[in-house]
Design an enzyme around this catalytic site. Sequence first.
Site, mmCIF file in Angstrom:
data_model
loop_
_atom_site.group_PDB
_atom_site.id
_atom_site.type_symbol
_atom_site.label_atom_id
_atom_site.label_comp_id
_atom_site.label_asym_id
_atom_site.label_seq_id
_atom_site.Cartn_x
_atom_site.Cartn_y
_atom_site.Cartn_z
ATOM 1 N N GLY A 56 0.694 -1.071 -0.052
ATOM 2 C CA GLY A 56 0.024 0.521 0.198
ATOM 3 C C GLY A 56 1.073 1.054 0.182
ATOM 4 N N GLY A 57 1.885 0.711 -0.044
ATOM 5 C CA GLY A 57 3.195 2.391 -0.851
ATOM 6 C C GLY A 57 3.149 3.049 0.510
ATOM 7 C CB SER A 110 3.860 -3.680 -2.892
ATOM 8 O OG SER A 110 3.665 -2.314 -3.666
#
Length: 774
Positions: free
Chosen positions: A124-125, A204
Amino acid sequence: MTPAVNEFLDEMRGGRMSDAPVVSVQQGSLQGRLVSAADGKAYYSFQGIPYAKPPLGSLRFKAPQPVEPWEGVREATAEGNVSAQIDPLFHKEYIGDENCLFLNVYTPNLDGEFLPVMVFIHGGGFKWGSGNTSLYGPDYLVDRDVVVVTLNYRCGPLGFLCLNTPEVPGNAGLKDIVQAVKWVKDNIQNFGGNPGNVTVFGESAGGVAVSLLTASPQTKNLISKAIIQSGTGLNGWAFQKTPLENAKALAKTLGCESEDYEDILEFLSTTPVKDLVVANSKLAQPELFYEKASSIFAPVVEKEFPGVEAALTEPFIDLLTSGRTAEIPIMIGSTTLEFMLGHTPEDFQIFIPDNLSLKRNSEESLAVAEKIKSLYFKDGHTGVEHLTEYYQLLSDKLINIDIHRYVKYLINVSKKPIFYYKFAYVGELNVHGKLLTSLGLKHASHMDELGYLFKNVLQNDVEPTAADVKMRERMLRLWTNFAKGGNPTPEENHFITVNWQPVTKDNLYYLKLGSELSLDTNPDKKKMEFWEELYSKYFKIWEEPIKNDIAVEQVTPLDETQETVYEKQETVDEKQETVDVKEENVETETVEDDSKSEPNANNVDEQEYVTDTNGIVTETEEVVQIVTKSEEIIETVTESENQEEVKPDIVESVTASETLLEEVKPEVVEEPEPIVEVSPLKEEVKIVAEEIQGPKVTEIAKEYQNGNAKIHRNGNGYLDKAPLRTSNEIKMAVKANGAPKDVIRANDPPEDDLPKNIGVNKFVNFFESLGGKK
């Protein structure tokens, strides 16, 4: 007894506890529930377990505190709050809460079989996400006899605000994850898990976090294996580049104009959490990530403070290349097309990684941009019909180049197996399948592999094909086999049809996860060789951030008429900086302080250097003795008569007159030591603004904070402007008889600019290991 305990005992007496398992942990007892999996099998679910004290009030932005014990039996049948965020995938509006430090445990049995444990870190960055079952249902994994743990951590400024102070050093969100892993280590045996066999995996930003955990001193001996999916600590967006500026920008967006960090902390600590999240969403626009490969609030290299435990105090690349990450088996990979957003730009310089330090619009930069364009686009055409090529380039810039670098670096220092993969399968369970179809593209994208590891709400109306089911079974076996024994393919069967070999220095083996499994070497060989060549030519590891320091660092550029200077690096005393100032031929005032500096903090021998205008530095023991004996640091200080203003040039200087040099010359030995090049970045005199007395220091600090200093490092250690010496011209050191003695490159770093276990004499071998040439 409390009502909850009485109710619990009544249920036990009534025989209604068959579906309400109770487990004891260090803090108390937890009541979970029995859940029916997708295939009809049952597993035990314990959700919303607090693993740290709620980070509320004065604990906002702080490292997590141990969770407090509770009395009686705590219900663990529903997921806890997610971190305060704006979720762009499902809700697209503000959700969550500050009180979000919860984890979930899913296990096939509670009989103490000590099953392998898999702890998942969501992506989710670092802005949004959670470990909830909306995306990460454990049904498929638990069915393969492993214990699954998912967790929430603080996102955005709540988790990654950094003020370079003992109170807010940064990385609170990363420390949340560390705290969760420690909780698992202490308690998972009560859920049937083996605390000695814990695999941490993430995708991610979660992949970045996993790679950082392997390098953090806080997780030493906690992790047995790691799976890194679509993100590493080498990615440009993995770290904040300007944390102090980011903190000020956040405060200013919310109405705080103060430049004082104590004021900013007080303001942000009392601002409603929703306002913080909304302000961060305005600052962290998607273009910042896609075009700049940058993050507003993300991990930092922490400044060290006495008594404050840090998650990371050195650049990740230093720890990686010097072999100081956890010596454990690693699985790492990415998808075919990670990102699909935007359109082909007119200026391809935006695809040149920042750490190559190519000046925009320079001849070299333009030439590299043209090579990138010709490599990725046939005949130079970049229209909409070439979206696949553009997305490939975007994916390489944001993910693949750095995964390739990670593997190449790690294989040089690790003795444990490294399994490299590419996920290329396209099926009904791909998370981004519908989006790809609308674009007319048939490639695996970012997060798509997760649909074959976890059950999620996006699959509720999806009917998987036989091929999808087979692919899911393959993925589950590969991941859980690795978690169980460190080998994803211990044996071949109907689903696992190949022997997945780990990479070697000679062969970059990788497993292609497509319609069928296939083992190959060197993924995207031509493109990766191109980027390797660029990094070999332009990347200088010693120019990466050395540390995160709030110190005001400036250097007055050398005047062309100045032939020689003295330089000496001073370490900062915790209470006061010693500054002796002297300059000849310039009208200045001398500022003196009798306090002494601390010993060299980097454990590097104190050295004195005589530097000419070409950047060659000659070290002699006599010069060291003379300067040490006199305890003088030569600095240029310009101060106005009425002391109303202090210019940036006041902070430090490294000038001395020829007269002083002449006084030293008779003391120099006849045969000088070999010439060693010293980066001016490390020899700048450091002055910590907060620790020097006097009203003028405030002005100096403001110049630094406002970015007006001529040359200074930002809060994370990067230089905002180019260093004094940028040429890579070969310099010749000359012996006393005039013959050349050594050849030194002007940009070769001093010993303390290299990873700790690499000295100057080993620099050539180290440089070659990064792809460089002699």
